[in-house]
Enzyme design. Sequence first.
Site, short mmCIF file in Angstrom:
data_model
loop_
_atom_site.label_atom_id
_atom_site.label_comp_id
_atom_site.label_asym_id
_atom_site.label_seq_id
_atom_site.Cartn_x
_atom_site.Cartn_y
_atom_site.Cartn_z
N ASP A 182 -5.49 -3.27 -2.17
CA ASP A 182 -6.93 -3.22 -2.51
C ASP A 182 -7.16 -3.76 -3.92
OD1 ASP A 182 -5.50 -1.00 -3.33
OD2 ASP A 182 -7.03 0.47 -2.78
N LYS A 234 0.88 -1.17 0.00
CA LYS A 234 0.00 0.00 0.00
C LYS A 234 0.92 1.22 0.00
CE LYS A 234 -4.12 1.90 0.27
NZ LYS A 234 -5.11 1.80 -0.81
N ASP A 283 -2.19 -12.36 5.42
CA ASP A 283 -3.21 -13.04 6.21
C ASP A 283 -4.56 -12.92 5.50
OD1 ASP A 283 -4.39 -14.29 8.51
OD2 ASP A 283 -5.14 -12.32 9.09
N ASP A 313 -6.63 -16.02 3.06
CA ASP A 313 -7.98 -16.53 3.31
C ASP A 313 -8.85 -16.32 2.08
OD1 ASP A 313 -7.31 -17.27 5.89
OD2 ASP A 313 -9.22 -16.61 6.71
C1 IPM Z 1 -3.35 -17.58 10.24
C2 IPM Z 1 -4.25 -17.23 11.39
C3 IPM Z 1 -3.43 -16.52 12.46
C4 IPM Z 1 -2.88 -15.24 11.85
C5 IPM Z 1 -4.18 -16.25 13.77
C6 IPM Z 1 -4.76 -17.52 14.34
C7 IPM Z 1 -3.31 -15.54 14.77
O1 IPM Z 1 -5.33 -16.45 10.97
O2 IPM Z 1 -2.44 -18.41 10.44
O3 IPM Z 1 -3.51 -17.02 9.16
O4 IPM Z 1 -3.58 -14.23 11.81
O5 IPM Z 1 -1.75 -15.25 11.42
MN MN Z 2 -5.32 -16.03 8.87
#
Ligand code: IPM
Ligand code: MN
Length: 371
Positions: free
Chosen positions: A221, A189, A245, A249
């Site tokens: 973004d 960013k 992170d 996901d």
């Molecule tokens: C991950 C998880 C962790 C993170 C949490 C559980 C602290 O979300 O491994 O991605 O945010 O790194």
């Molecule tokens: Mn995570």
Amino acid sequence: MKKNIAVLSGDGIGPEVIEQAIKALEAVANTFGHQFSYREAPIGAHAIDLTGSPLPEETVQTCLSADAVLLGAIGDPRFDDDPDAKVRPEQGLLGLRKSLSLYANIRPVKTVNTLAHLSPLNESRIENVDLMIFRELTGGIYFGDRGLDAKNKVAFDTCVYSEEEIQRIAKLAFEQARLRKRKVTSVDKANVLETSRLWRRVVREMGKSYPDITLEHMYIDNAAMQLIQNPAQFDILLTSNMFGDILSDEASVIVGSLGLLPSSSVGVHTSLYEPVHGSYPQVAGRDIANPSAAILSAALMLEDFGLLKEANIIRFSVQQLLEKGIGTSELDPEIIQTCSQFGDLVESLVELGKDINFDQAKFNEKISTII
Ligand code: IPM
Ligand code: MN
């Protein structure tokens, strides 16, 4: 080969999926004449219940003296719902990353063709998705100074990065790109954050030593948007701790189930292998969780041990089952298996693998005799 593996099953579905991963490792050990020994140690909510700490010193020592760490999952709703909790299961994982200096979290994301219909994206968008996220794991806003004023009205978290922290993760990403499609997309960013401007400068500088790699920079973004619009454009995504992170996901849902994705965290000491999914407490103990991510994490471990053939057999076995419509219930497969049944099948296929010289047709035959 002889290896000592620290096993940190953790919370929720952690223990049941790790049990399946160990079955796969044992099948490999028996089939190929290796010797793996396992030392269990508590972490997360399980460790808080036992010792009061989410990361007992003994657990750190067990990990430091092992050749690799296999981790299940961490997290418990008892703590999530309590903003005043003094100790949290997650501190166990963050503490372990720091203690083992696991500065790089590596998450491969690859489409499984037969599961494409489970993706929230159109099948045409996820065709040929094969990317890896290289997330910096021991710096940034996760580990900077933080605080809350005396009146509990103002809080802050600081994002700090040094040149050296950026260089070491960037180097891993560039090296990996050489083994793949030779493209690195560095996410930042830099239009707002000073740490991102440093990030961009350091990555650009390093890119000069890799003239064979295409380097591009993308704002976070935009990257979040591109990952949904056209995920197949990416090869390696290089990110700071928090951006990684979030993006990892996001990337994980592209393939249709979080239960399929493994990860490795590497650094200065022992490396750690864990599924991307969390502890999924809602189904813990019911033997329905998908053990694929944990089993594939064990395969990543074998690969890092240099046991490429063994790693591939595990991967191939999982892939064969999924492609045959065999899986845990969340995949809505033709043949539903429990967590432990799926683990049994992987175990049998691994054992079979050597005899049939990994012949695909024979694998298929064997699957039909087991089911
Ligand atoms: C991950 C998880 C962790 C993170 C949490 C559980 C602290 O979300 O491994 O991605 O945010 O790194
Ligand atoms: Mn995570």
